[in-house]
Scaffold this motif. Structure first.
Motif, PDB file in Angstrom:
ATOM      1  N   VAL A 180      -0.772  -8.622  -7.473  1.00  0.00           N
ATOM      2  CA  VAL A 180       0.450  -8.934  -7.605  1.00  0.00           C
ATOM      3  C   VAL A 180       0.485 -10.059  -8.237  1.00  0.00           C
ATOM      4  O   VAL A 180       1.303 -10.379  -8.596  1.00  0.00           O
ATOM      5  N   PHE A 181      -0.313 -11.411  -7.802  1.00  0.00           N
ATOM      6  CA  PHE A 181      -0.028 -13.123  -8.514  1.00  0.00           C
ATOM      7  C   PHE A 181      -0.708 -12.536 -10.106  1.00  0.00           C
ATOM      8  O   PHE A 181      -0.158 -13.513 -10.532  1.00  0.00           O
ATOM      9  N   GLU A 182      -1.729 -11.214  -9.898  1.00  0.00           N
ATOM     10  CA  GLU A 182      -1.354 -11.403 -11.580  1.00  0.00           C
ATOM     11  C   GLU A 182      -1.052 -10.687 -12.400  1.00  0.00           C
ATOM     12  O   GLU A 182      -0.724 -11.229 -13.380  1.00  0.00           O
ATOM     13  N   SER A 183       0.257 -10.626 -12.031  1.00  0.00           N
ATOM     14  CA  SER A 183       1.410  -9.907 -12.600  1.00  0.00           C
ATOM     15  C   SER A 183       2.343 -10.520 -12.565  1.00  0.00           C
ATOM     16  O   SER A 183       3.360 -10.263 -13.642  1.00  0.00           O
ATOM     17  N   ALA A 184       2.292 -12.034 -12.766  1.00  0.00           N
ATOM     18  CA  ALA A 184       3.026 -12.910 -13.202  1.00  0.00           C
ATOM     19  C   ALA A 184       4.292 -12.732 -12.322  1.00  0.00           C
ATOM     20  O   ALA A 184       5.252 -12.559 -13.581  1.00  0.00           O
ATOM     21  N   PRO A 185       4.672 -12.814 -11.320  1.00  0.00           N
ATOM     22  CA  PRO A 185       5.264 -12.767 -10.116  1.00  0.00           C
ATOM     23  C   PRO A 185       6.591 -14.191 -10.866  1.00  0.00           C
ATOM     24  O   PRO A 185       5.558 -14.619 -10.759  1.00  0.00           O
ATOM     25  N   ASN A 186       7.269 -14.053 -10.423  1.00  0.00           N
ATOM     26  CA  ASN A 186       8.739 -15.188 -10.729  1.00  0.00           C
ATOM     27  C   ASN A 186       8.602 -15.729  -8.920  1.00  0.00           C
ATOM     28  O   ASN A 186       8.755 -14.128  -8.068  1.00  0.00           O
ATOM     29  N   TYR A 187       7.122 -16.506  -8.129  1.00  0.00           N
ATOM     30  CA  TYR A 187       7.140 -16.186  -6.175  1.00  0.00           C
ATOM     31  C   TYR A 187       7.746 -17.221  -6.535  1.00  0.00           C
ATOM     32  O   TYR A 187       7.744 -18.621  -6.497  1.00  0.00           O
ATOM     33  N   LYS A 188       7.908 -17.916  -4.581  1.00  0.00           N
ATOM     34  CA  LYS A 188       8.116 -19.116  -4.077  1.00  0.00           C
ATOM     35  C   LYS A 188       7.045 -19.417  -2.684  1.00  0.00           C
ATOM     36  O   LYS A 188       7.101 -18.553  -2.537  1.00  0.00           O
ATOM     37  N   ILE A 189       6.339 -20.464  -2.689  1.00  0.00           N
ATOM     38  CA  ILE A 189       5.252 -20.300  -1.547  1.00  0.00           C
ATOM     39  C   ILE A 189       6.449 -20.729  -0.466  1.00  0.00           C
ATOM     40  O   ILE A 189       7.153 -22.497  -0.833  1.00  0.00           O
ATOM     41  N   THR A 190       6.105 -20.261   0.619  1.00  0.00           N
ATOM     42  CA  THR A 190       7.163 -21.748   1.973  1.00  0.00           C
ATOM     43  C   THR A 190       5.973 -21.475   3.011  1.00  0.00           C
ATOM     44  O   THR A 190       4.709 -21.682   2.631  1.00  0.00           O
TER      45      THR A 190
ATOM     46  N   GLY B 190      -3.367 -17.752   4.287  1.00  0.00           N
ATOM     47  CA  GLY B 190      -4.619 -16.616   4.765  1.00  0.00           C
ATOM     48  C   GLY B 190      -4.006 -15.917   3.271  1.00  0.00           C
ATOM     49  O   GLY B 190      -2.874 -15.398   3.010  1.00  0.00           O
ATOM     50  N   ILE B 191      -5.093 -14.576   3.578  1.00  0.00           N
ATOM     51  CA  ILE B 191      -4.271 -13.507   3.282  1.00  0.00           C
ATOM     52  C   ILE B 191      -3.937 -12.414   3.901  1.00  0.00           C
ATOM     53  O   ILE B 191      -4.990 -12.075   5.187  1.00  0.00           O
ATOM     54  N   GLN B 192      -2.743 -12.270   4.091  1.00  0.00           N
ATOM     55  CA  GLN B 192      -2.226 -11.694   4.770  1.00  0.00           C
ATOM     56  C   GLN B 192      -1.198 -10.878   4.484  1.00  0.00           C
ATOM     57  O   GLN B 192      -0.193 -11.586   3.880  1.00  0.00           O
ATOM     58  N   LEU B 193      -0.383  -8.822   4.434  1.00  0.00           N
ATOM     59  CA  LEU B 193       0.984  -8.393   4.159  1.00  0.00           C
ATOM     60  C   LEU B 193       1.685  -9.863   4.560  1.00  0.00           C
ATOM     61  O   LEU B 193       2.807  -9.091   4.139  1.00  0.00           O
ATOM     62  N   ALA B 194       1.623  -9.642   6.077  1.00  0.00           N
ATOM     63  CA  ALA B 194       2.997 -10.076   6.714  1.00  0.00           C
ATOM     64  C   ALA B 194       3.760 -11.013   6.289  1.00  0.00           C
ATOM     65  O   ALA B 194       4.479 -11.462   6.155  1.00  0.00           O
ATOM     66  N   CYS B 195       2.654 -11.810   5.367  1.00  0.00           N
ATOM     67  CA  CYS B 195       3.243 -13.483   4.972  1.00  0.00           C
ATOM     68  C   CYS B 195       4.275 -12.600   3.788  1.00  0.00           C
ATOM     69  O   CYS B 195       4.933 -13.954   2.930  1.00  0.00           O
ATOM     70  N   ILE B 196       4.347 -11.558   2.858  1.00  0.00           N
ATOM     71  CA  ILE B 196       4.996 -11.419   1.872  1.00  0.00           C
ATOM     72  C   ILE B 196       6.504 -11.126   1.920  1.00  0.00           C
ATOM     73  O   ILE B 196       6.399 -10.038   3.262  1.00  0.00           O
ATOM     74  N   ILE B 197       7.009 -10.692   1.569  1.00  0.00           N
ATOM     75  CA  ILE B 197       8.350 -10.166   1.119  1.00  0.00           C
ATOM     76  C   ILE B 197       8.152 -10.106  -0.216  1.00  0.00           C
ATOM     77  O   ILE B 197       8.438 -10.892  -0.843  1.00  0.00           O
ATOM     78  N   ILE B 198       7.858  -8.726  -0.786  1.00  0.00           N
ATOM     79  CA  ILE B 198       8.467  -8.215  -2.454  1.00  0.00           C
ATOM     80  C   ILE B 198       9.930  -7.467  -2.583  1.00  0.00           C
ATOM     81  O   ILE B 198       9.823  -6.359  -1.824  1.00  0.00           O
ATOM     82  N   ARG B 199       9.862  -7.799  -3.527  1.00  0.00           N
ATOM     83  CA  ARG B 199      11.196  -7.292  -4.308  1.00  0.00           C
ATOM     84  C   ARG B 199      10.700  -5.972  -4.817  1.00  0.00           C
ATOM     85  O   ARG B 199       9.933  -5.529  -5.335  1.00  0.00           O
TER      86      ARG B 199
ATOM     87  N   GLY C 219       4.494 -17.063   2.909  1.00  0.00           N
ATOM     88  CA  GLY C 219       4.558 -17.929   3.684  1.00  0.00           C
ATOM     89  C   GLY C 219       2.909 -18.378   4.427  1.00  0.00           C
ATOM     90  O   GLY C 219       2.187 -17.449   4.092  1.00  0.00           O
ATOM     91  N   ARG C 220       3.067 -18.535   5.865  1.00  0.00           N
ATOM     92  CA  ARG C 220       1.842 -18.650   6.329  1.00  0.00           C
ATOM     93  C   ARG C 220       1.884 -17.494   7.807  1.00  0.00           C
ATOM     94  O   ARG C 220       1.927 -16.934   7.908  1.00  0.00           O
ATOM     95  N   LEU C 221       0.086 -17.405   8.016  1.00  0.00           N
ATOM     96  CA  LEU C 221       0.631 -17.109   9.046  1.00  0.00           C
ATOM     97  C   LEU C 221      -0.703 -17.687  10.662  1.00  0.00           C
ATOM     98  O   LEU C 221      -1.628 -18.971   9.335  1.00  0.00           O
TER      99      LEU C 221
ATOM    100  N   SER D 246      -5.971 -16.220 -13.984  1.00  0.00           N
ATOM    101  CA  SER D 246      -6.285 -16.149 -12.215  1.00  0.00           C
ATOM    102  C   SER D 246      -5.447 -16.140 -10.903  1.00  0.00           C
ATOM    103  O   SER D 246      -4.676 -17.195 -11.373  1.00  0.00           O
ATOM    104  N   VAL D 247      -5.778 -15.887  -9.964  1.00  0.00           N
ATOM    105  CA  VAL D 247      -5.002 -16.159  -9.064  1.00  0.00           C
ATOM    106  C   VAL D 247      -4.890 -17.922  -9.017  1.00  0.00           C
ATOM    107  O   VAL D 247      -6.423 -18.094  -8.484  1.00  0.00           O
ATOM    108  N   GLY D 248      -3.245 -19.303  -8.471  1.00  0.00           N
ATOM    109  CA  GLY D 248      -4.279 -20.149  -8.074  1.00  0.00           C
ATOM    110  C   GLY D 248      -4.559 -20.109  -7.233  1.00  0.00           C
ATOM    111  O   GLY D 248      -4.640 -19.617  -6.109  1.00  0.00           O
ATOM    112  N   ALA D 249      -4.295 -21.307  -6.303  1.00  0.00           N
ATOM    113  CA  ALA D 249      -4.957 -21.818  -5.263  1.00  0.00           C
ATOM    114  C   ALA D 249      -4.008 -21.440  -3.906  1.00  0.00           C
ATOM    115  O   ALA D 249      -3.177 -21.893  -3.637  1.00  0.00           O
ATOM    116  N   ILE D 250      -3.131 -19.973  -4.358  1.00  0.00           N
ATOM    117  CA  ILE D 250      -2.124 -19.706  -3.600  1.00  0.00           C
ATOM    118  C   ILE D 250      -2.775 -19.755  -1.486  1.00  0.00           C
ATOM    119  O   ILE D 250      -2.259 -20.231  -0.847  1.00  0.00           O
TER     120      ILE D 250
END
Length: 250
Positions: free
Chosen positions: A180-190, A145-154, A119-121, A234-238
């Motif tokens: 993380v994102f190079e590892s091709a996760p199934n992710y949802k941008i919120t 932005g780049i912030q670990l609090a924005c991620i929830i990871i299984r 998500g967002r910060l 490469s990691v996309g425009a996240i």
């Protein structure tokens, strides 16, 4: 689902209780395990944690010799509960907005194959500590932005990514999130507001030259990984560009 929040702390006794309270107030929607990893604090952090743990069973506390934030986060990852299914992070001087978990956790129930939400910060210059919200007159900037609090990871996916690189003094979060994102996760941008990131004189990111050096190292390591293995995309425009004009108080 049990959610472990890893909170690295070093000499943040003045902030830490507010960070913890901002998480505990969301217990009605999430089964929380709060793990504070003390990176050798020399302030009142141990005494504070002793008092808080006597009142709150969801709190756990580990203490290590000072080794840096990456090592502290790895200590947290090495001490997840057996029942932990999801993992996220919060820095010890930041606030978790009310509704953060209510917004994103249902996505994991809806899609059992979902690995990540991101998500967002909100960068903010001042907080109302009673309300645990940005002060009414505080300047702020809302970005992804780049912030670990924005991620929830299984947890099952986290085990594929591995630990934080302890060679990083700063930008360990950049290196980790790129992997993380190079590892091709199934992710949802919120669009969830995941953290109030407090700007203050003690922020480690105030050491700008050091931060830039480690940030470039993280990017270089990503390039080398993709060069060695062309299947890594490469990691996309996240992450949004942090325009200095928008972060004038930064």
């Amino acid at each position: 689902m049990k959610v472990t929040v890893i909170i690295p702390a070093y000499n943040r006794a003045d902030f830490l209780e507010y960070s913890i309270t901002s998480l505990l107030r969301q217990r009605d929607v999430v089964d929380l395990d709060l793990l504070v990893v003390d990176d050798g604090s020399t302030d009142e952090t141990p005494q504070l944690m002793g008092r808080l743990m006597a009142e709150e069973p969801a709190l756990r506390y580990l203490r290590q010799e000072n080794g840096g934030v990456a090592k502290a986060r790895n200590c947290g990852l090495d001490n997840l509960l057996p029942e932990t299914e999801l993992v996220t992070f919060l820095d010890s001087d930041d606030i978790s907005p009310l509704g953060r978990f209510a917004a994103d956790l249902p996505l994991f129930d809806e899609d059992p194959t979902l690995d990540i939400t991101y998500g967002r910060l909100l960068y903010v210059e001042r907080l109302d500590r009673d309300a645990l919200e940005p002060a009414a007159d505080a300047r702020s900037v809302d970005i992804r932005g780049i912030q670990l609090a924005c991620i929830i990871i299984r947890r099952s996916f986290l085990e594929r990514v591995g630990h934080f690189d302890e060679e990083f003094v700063q930008a360990e979060d950049t290196d980790f999130l790129l992997r993380v994102f190079e590892s091709a996760p199934n992710y949802k941008i919120t669009d969830t507001s995941c953290v109030y990131y407090l700007r203050h004189p003690g922020n480690i990111t105030k050491r700008i030259d050091e931060g830039r050096r480690f940030f470039m190292r993280a990017l270089h390591k990503s390039v080398l990984r993709r060069k060695a293995d062309p299947s890594i995309k490469s990691v996309g425009a996240i992450f949004e560009n942090q325009n200095p004009e928008r972060l004038e108080f930064y």
